[in-house]
Design an enzyme around this catalytic site. Structure first.
Site, mmCIF file in Angstrom:
data_model
loop_
_atom_site.group_PDB
_atom_site.id
_atom_site.type_symbol
_atom_site.label_atom_id
_atom_site.label_comp_id
_atom_site.label_asym_id
_atom_site.label_seq_id
_atom_site.Cartn_x
_atom_site.Cartn_y
_atom_site.Cartn_z
ATOM 1 N N ARG A 143 0.987 24.989 -27.489
ATOM 2 C CA ARG A 143 1.227 24.384 -26.380
ATOM 3 C C ARG A 143 1.102 22.984 -26.043
ATOM 4 O O ARG A 143 1.698 22.229 -25.399
ATOM 5 C CB ARG A 143 0.988 25.237 -24.958
ATOM 6 C CG ARG A 143 -0.532 24.882 -24.630
ATOM 7 C CD ARG A 143 -1.025 25.714 -23.650
ATOM 8 N NE ARG A 143 -2.293 25.676 -22.922
ATOM 9 C CZ ARG A 143 -3.051 26.446 -22.258
ATOM 10 N NH1 ARG A 143 -2.552 27.564 -21.945
ATOM 11 N NH2 ARG A 143 -4.148 25.715 -21.767
ATOM 12 N N HIS A 173 -11.900 13.800 -10.651
ATOM 13 C CA HIS A 173 -12.004 13.773 -9.390
ATOM 14 C C HIS A 173 -11.117 12.876 -8.665
ATOM 15 O O HIS A 173 -10.891 13.001 -7.442
ATOM 16 C CB HIS A 173 -13.535 13.263 -9.163
ATOM 17 C CG HIS A 173 -14.593 14.653 -9.202
ATOM 18 N ND1 HIS A 173 -15.521 14.416 -9.742
ATOM 19 C CD2 HIS A 173 -14.433 16.001 -9.030
ATOM 20 C CE1 HIS A 173 -16.307 15.713 -9.838
ATOM 21 N NE2 HIS A 173 -15.422 16.392 -9.328
ATOM 22 N N ASN A 224 0.870 30.606 -19.208
ATOM 23 C CA ASN A 224 0.585 29.648 -20.057
ATOM 24 C C ASN A 224 0.253 29.950 -21.631
ATOM 25 O O ASN A 224 0.945 29.570 -22.575
ATOM 26 C CB ASN A 224 -0.609 28.732 -19.519
ATOM 27 C CG ASN A 224 -0.303 28.217 -18.108
ATOM 28 O OD1 ASN A 224 0.875 28.334 -17.769
ATOM 29 N ND2 ASN A 224 -1.337 27.738 -17.472
ATOM 30 N N ASP A 225 -0.823 30.656 -21.754
ATOM 31 C CA ASP A 225 -1.282 31.028 -23.223
ATOM 32 C C ASP A 225 -0.221 32.320 -23.395
ATOM 33 O O ASP A 225 -0.072 32.429 -24.584
ATOM 34 C CB ASP A 225 -2.676 31.731 -22.964
ATOM 35 C CG ASP A 225 -3.737 30.723 -23.250
ATOM 36 O OD1 ASP A 225 -3.259 29.685 -23.995
ATOM 37 O OD2 ASP A 225 -4.857 30.792 -23.066
ATOM 38 N N CYS A 242 -0.649 34.364 -12.721
ATOM 39 C CA CYS A 242 -1.702 32.964 -12.234
ATOM 40 C C CYS A 242 -1.316 31.775 -13.233
ATOM 41 O O CYS A 242 -1.720 30.773 -12.897
ATOM 42 C CB CYS A 242 -2.953 33.506 -12.347
ATOM 43 S SG CYS A 242 -3.574 33.977 -14.097
ATOM 44 N N GLU A 302 -2.560 37.921 -21.531
ATOM 45 C CA GLU A 302 -2.121 36.713 -22.103
ATOM 46 C C GLU A 302 -2.006 36.547 -23.606
ATOM 47 O O GLU A 302 -1.573 35.574 -24.121
ATOM 48 C CB GLU A 302 -2.992 35.623 -21.719
ATOM 49 C CG GLU A 302 -4.437 35.871 -21.909
ATOM 50 C CD GLU A 302 -5.372 34.605 -21.243
ATOM 51 O OE1 GLU A 302 -4.969 33.767 -21.093
ATOM 52 O OE2 GLU A 302 -6.658 35.170 -21.306
#
Length: 659
Positions: free
Chosen positions: A580, A305, A569-570, A617, A546
């Site tokens: 990764r 946060h 990413n994946d 994405c 992915e």
């Protein structure tokens, strides 16, 4: 055979050192256990080892039983006694964004030069930007319990005192939530903290400890620590961030019990760099944020946060420094690079000039990019390229809107499950998805169904121990095996679809049957909602591309779904067979590798041929050096972190100008 030692690993066996320790242990045939405070766990289980919460300078015992027990003991004791084992020198080659599981866009210029040595620190790049200014050290004293056992006749009154303190903290937060001065994003964060303050997991455990004879302050400290440990011990940045929130709430309850006020941030000078070991989101949300030039913190990560607040208000931040933050207690001035995660103590004149120039250049660049906030990027042929945002919570809506996001290309629903100490109800989920949809109407909002697995477990779901959780029971695989959880989410999404343009995508798809099974569940949910008279609407169903399997069957998948969204990413880690999160193979996690780019192109061709939308994405979508290539492949939607949106729009408009 066993041997005891004092742990010298920097910061103890937190996520990455624990993972390395486990890999080392697995290299031996012997059964190996690590023992701390009388509790023994398998040294070959990452989750169990991290839940042991081994800290620097604590005593542990290594036990080994087998043919190579002597060799195992020597190697593992050697690792535990190595002060540099947890410093992760190899990670220098990995960007901070990759540490958070995202690919980072390359900087337009190299990071500022800084002299090597004790005055240069490195942490997590949590909020981009450069800052230089006077240090404002914020190190409130630790809170300690009374350390005495209550008499039986004192217990009932102590429970009443505790309940009153919890009520007072909730009332303070309710008051803050009612103030117009609190931004929408900060209001969401305070609301989340209030949920923790009211959660039975915290209050129930504390009351149990008081009934056992503990004073209220000691009980709160212990209860908060126990619950936070469940979050912080797991190798997942979202879970780590929830640990900070639990501690922050526990501290507020303790302060009320002690009749004390926390150290105020009201007097921070204009442009100062806020330095702290830990800053509660409650405190930061109420601070004079416009005066803060930057934030440096020992705790926290890119999904905490603190980071969300900093990004929402455009404040550069470097978090997760650990014990290194103590070197800043006496600093006069501080320079920080929120892009690379660098902090420089009392910079010399050359470094000051360098940072001052970069601060000015960044301000000019931001000013120049703001004209793209309301731009709808079109190519020369009239095609619109949607530039959307990746977010994980309602608190991030404001930052996405301020950046000019054309909807949401990835809403990660796992944070909704992680931030609570119980599974979220259907109503809670429906309210969240509806709020998200309303905020961006008429733009589309793409919600990813629960993408969770053994590498990041959540309360309420029993996950098996897995040798390689990234190849295990996660994403759509887990959801289809747990229709009781999955249908609750699908029903909530159908209800939210009444309020706007919602789309749903499935993660980790590797077989067409997974899409078809999901459609059966959606149909069941639709029939149920209709019978119950609950308003609902249909939504487009898509898949994340992915896995290599999804790439290879993309032409067939395209006939089953309404859209593709490429999760680079994946996809990169699976195509390259390179973890990764492992810095030793970081160089292989490169989206520009011909193998990965070929997979992206194959996916795009299949989608275009079928006439469905193809988006991306992964954070690679925000890289100015790759956007033109992706668009030429046929992608018409790019989703990224809000900080990259205006830059991406500019790159697309430049393509249009070139024809």
């Amino acid at each position: 055979m066993e041997r005891s030692t004092i742990v010298r690993v920097h910061e103890g066996l937190h996520a990455r050192p624990a993972t390395r320790f486990v890999k080392l242990a697995k290299g031996f045939e012997s059964d190996v256990e690590l023992v701390k405070d009388g509790k023994a766990v398998s040294a070959k289980s990452s989750v169990k080892l991290m839940l042991l919460a081994v800290k620097e300078n604590q005593e542990v015992t290594v036990r080994a039983n087998g043919a190579d027990a002597i060799e195992a003991l020597e190697a593992l004791i050697g690792y535990l006694e190595n002060p540099r084992a947890g410093l992760d020198d190899e990670a220098e080659a990995q960007s901070p964004a990759n540490d958070a599981g995202q690919e980072a866009a390359p900087a337009s210029e190299p990071a500022p030069a800084a002299p090597d040595g004790a005055n240069r620190l490195r942490g997590v790049a949590a909020s981009e930007g450069f800052a230089i200014g006077p240090a404002f050290a914020h190190f409130p004293p630790d809170i300690a319990g009374q350390g005495r056992m209550l008499r039986a006749e004192e217990i009932e009154a102590e429970i009443d005192r505790f309940r009153a303190a919890v009520g007072a903290v909730q009332a303070r937060m309710d008051y803050a939530l009612a103030q117009d001065s609190l931004s929408a994003g900060d209001r969401g964060i305070v609301a989340a903290l209030r949920d923790i303050a009211a959660d039975d997991s915290l209050t129930g455990e504390a009351e149990g400890l008081i009934k056992g004879g503990n004073d209220a302050v000691s009980a709160v400290i212990t209860a908060a620590s126990n619950i936070a440990a469940e979050f912080s011990a797991v190798d997942d940045h979202y879970l780590n961030a929830r640990a900070d929130d639990v501690h922050a709430v526990g501290r507020q309850i303790c302060l009320v019990l002690l009749g004390q006020d926390d150290v105020s941030l009201e007097n921070i000078p204009e442009g100062a760099i806020l330095i702290a070991d830990d800053i509660g989101a409650w405190d930061l949300a109420r601070a004079p944020l416009k005066r803060i030039g930057g934030v440096v913190c020992g705790h926290g990560g890119a999904t905490s946060h603190i980071a969300i607040i900093a990004r929402s208000h455009g404040i550069p931040a470097v978090l997760g420094l650990g014990g290194q933050v103590n070197a800043l207690r006496t600093a006069r001035d501080v320079a920080l690079d929120g892009n690379a995660g660098h902090v420089i103590i009392d910079p010399d004149e050359a470094t000051r000039a360098d940072f001052a120039g970069r601060v000015e250049a960044a301000a000019k660049e931001r000013a120049g990019l703001t004209i793209f906030k309301t731009v709808t990027p079109k190519l020369a042929d009239g095609r619109i390229i949607e530039v959307a945002a990746n977010i994980g919570s309602l608190e991030e809506i404001e930052a996405a809107q301020e950046a000019g996001a054309m909807g949401i290309g990835l809403f990660r629903t796992e944070l909704l499950f992680m931030r609570h100490m119980h599974l979220p109800s259907e109503d809670m989920q429906a309210e969240t998805y509806a709020a998200l949809t309303k905020a961006f109407a008429p733009y589309p909002v793409i919600v990813r169904t629960l993408d969770i697995g053994g590498d990041k477990p959540i309360a309420g779901i029993e996950f098996p121990d897995e040798e390689n959780p990234f190849l295990g029971w996660r994403g759509i695989r887990m959801c289809l095996d747990r229709p009781d959880i999955f249908k609750r989410q699908l029903r909530a999404l159908l209800r939210a679809a009444v309020h706007g343009n919602i789309k749903v995508m499935l993660p980790m798809v590797s077989d067409i049957s997974e899409v078809r099974q999901t459609r059966v569940l959606i149909d069941e949910c639709t029939v149920e909602l209709k019978a119950e008279g609950v308003p609902h609407a249909s939504f487009d169903l898509g898949v994340m591309i992915e896995t290599p399997a999804a790439v290879l069957i993309a032409p067939a998948l395209a006939k089953e779904v309404a859209f593709f969204s490429i999760g680079t990413n994946d996809l990169t880690q699976y195509i390259m067979a390179a973890d990764r999160l492992n810095p030793t193979v970081a160089k292989l996690n490169d989206v520009t590798n011909p193998a990965v780019m070929s997979a992206i192109e194959m996916t795009a061709k299949a989608g275009v041929a079928a006439g469905i939308m193809v988006g991306m994405c992964g954070e690679a979508a925000g890289r100015p050096d790759l956007i033109a290539t992706f668009v030429k492949m046929g992608l018409t939607e790019l989703s990224m972190s809000p900080a990259s949106i205006q830059r991406a729009k500019k790159a697309i408009m430049a393509m249009a100008a070139e024809g």
